[in-house]
Scaffold this motif. Structure first.
Motif, PDB file in Angstrom:
ATOM      1  N   ARG A   1      -6.679  -8.832  -3.806  1.00  0.00           N
ATOM      2  CA  ARG A   1      -6.997  -7.558  -4.467  1.00  0.00           C
ATOM      3  C   ARG A   1      -6.039  -7.288  -5.622  1.00  0.00           C
ATOM      4  O   ARG A   1      -6.454  -6.826  -6.699  1.00  0.00           O
TER       5      ARG A   1
ATOM      6  N   GLN B   1      -8.239   0.786  -4.341  1.00  0.00           N
ATOM      7  CA  GLN B   1      -7.609   0.864  -5.650  1.00  0.00           C
ATOM      8  C   GLN B   1      -8.126   2.077  -6.415  1.00  0.00           C
ATOM      9  O   GLN B   1      -9.264   2.489  -6.247  1.00  0.00           O
TER      10      GLN B   1
ATOM     11  N   HIS C   1       1.952  -0.340  -5.340  1.00  0.00           N
ATOM     12  CA  HIS C   1       1.286  -0.853  -4.137  1.00  0.00           C
ATOM     13  C   HIS C   1       2.049  -0.409  -2.896  1.00  0.00           C
ATOM     14  O   HIS C   1       3.283  -0.403  -2.875  1.00  0.00           O
TER      15      HIS C   1
ATOM     16  N   GLN D   1      -2.758   0.695  -5.488  1.00  0.00           N
ATOM     17  CA  GLN D   1      -3.471   0.015  -4.404  1.00  0.00           C
ATOM     18  C   GLN D   1      -2.820   0.379  -3.078  1.00  0.00           C
ATOM     19  O   GLN D   1      -1.614   0.178  -2.891  1.00  0.00           O
TER      20      GLN D   1
END
Length: 267
Positions: free
Chosen positions: A38, A262, A111, A140
């Motif tokens: 991803r 996301q 992230h 994310q």
């Protein structure tokens, strides 16, 4: 994974525990393929500045650093960063994402994996992560929904029931520590409410069988969280038995639902 804050003794996992290294290894083996595929789709590349929150053993932070250095940098944070090592393109920071500030409009990519589900202050932390993004930057979140994760095949009905009791006990200990086991399926809506656009939630289910990384992680939890399982009503004999169930060649289960979500901060 974000580790226990000082004064937050209810948190399930402890980065100072001698079991933490194996915890990080199992998490990386089971989840890094999802996380990094991803992240790769974001277009992360040389020159980006990234924030890895609750970096744990650092496998994702190192993956990012390999792609952004030397012109860019990854800041890897954890409440207890003893398992992280700085290197060119990778800076390590002792940081409590609930209590400590983050620079605003500083990162192209933020992230966090299995962090917000454990934090009662998850929505406030989400807002902080959004503010840390530059306009056009990407967030994310990779999170679990542990309400799903059925046993599909076991050596016997009793073995299946024991595995289900084991999962139920684990869910109770998470809830008692302030975690939201269903957070994964709510993360996309929360990100939209926090002001992000282009929200893209992707759910994953992984087949689990003896020897698979996800099952290795569960077996590890019977050791890492042994005292909590005993407090939740399981016995040492039952923990030994459920380990044997998960090692049986006939054992099959589905992972819990894994959501990789996301979103982009509007320009």
């Amino acid at each position: 994974m974000q580790e226990a804050r000082e004064g937050h003794e209810g948190y399930v996992f402890d980065n100072a525990n001698t079991q933490a290294v194996e915890q990080h290894r199992c998490l990386a083996a089971s989840l890094d393929p999802i996380t990094t595929s991803r992240l790769a789709a974001t277009g992360v590349r040389a020159g980006w500045n990234c924030l890895e929150v609750g970096a744990g053993g650092g496998s994702v932070a190192r993956w990012l650093a390999d792609r952004v250095a030397p012109a860019g940098e990854v800041v890897a944070t954890d409440i207890n960063p003893d398992h992280l090592r700085a290197r060119p393109g990778l800076r390590v920071l002792r940081h409590d994402v609930v209590r400590d500030p983050l620079p605003e409009e500083a990162f192209d990519l933020v992230h966090a994996r299995l962090v917000l589900l454990h934090l009662p202050e998850r929505e406030a932390v989400l807002a902080k992560l959004v503010r840390a993004l530059r306009p056009g930057g990407l967030l994310q979140l990779d999170e679990f929904d542990i309400d799903y994760g059925p046993v599909l095949l076991a050596p016997s009905r009793g073995a299946a029931e024991l595995y289900e009791r084991f999962l139920a006990a684990k869910a109770r200990m998470f809830a008692d520590a302030g975690a939201d086991g269903s957070w994964g399926r709510h993360a996309a809506a929360a990100m939209r409410a926090a002001g992000l656009a282009d929200i893209d939630p992707v759910p994953y289910l992984v087949p689990w069988r003896a020897g698979s990384p996800g099952v290795d992680l569960l077996i590890h939890h019977t050791h890492h969280l042994r005292d909590r399982f005993i407090a939740a009503g399981l016995t040492d004999a039952e923990l030994a038995d459920v380990r044997e169930v998960m090692r049986h060649p006939d054992f099959r289960a589905s992972s819990c639902a894994i959501y990789s979500v996301q979103g982009r901060r509007p320009r």
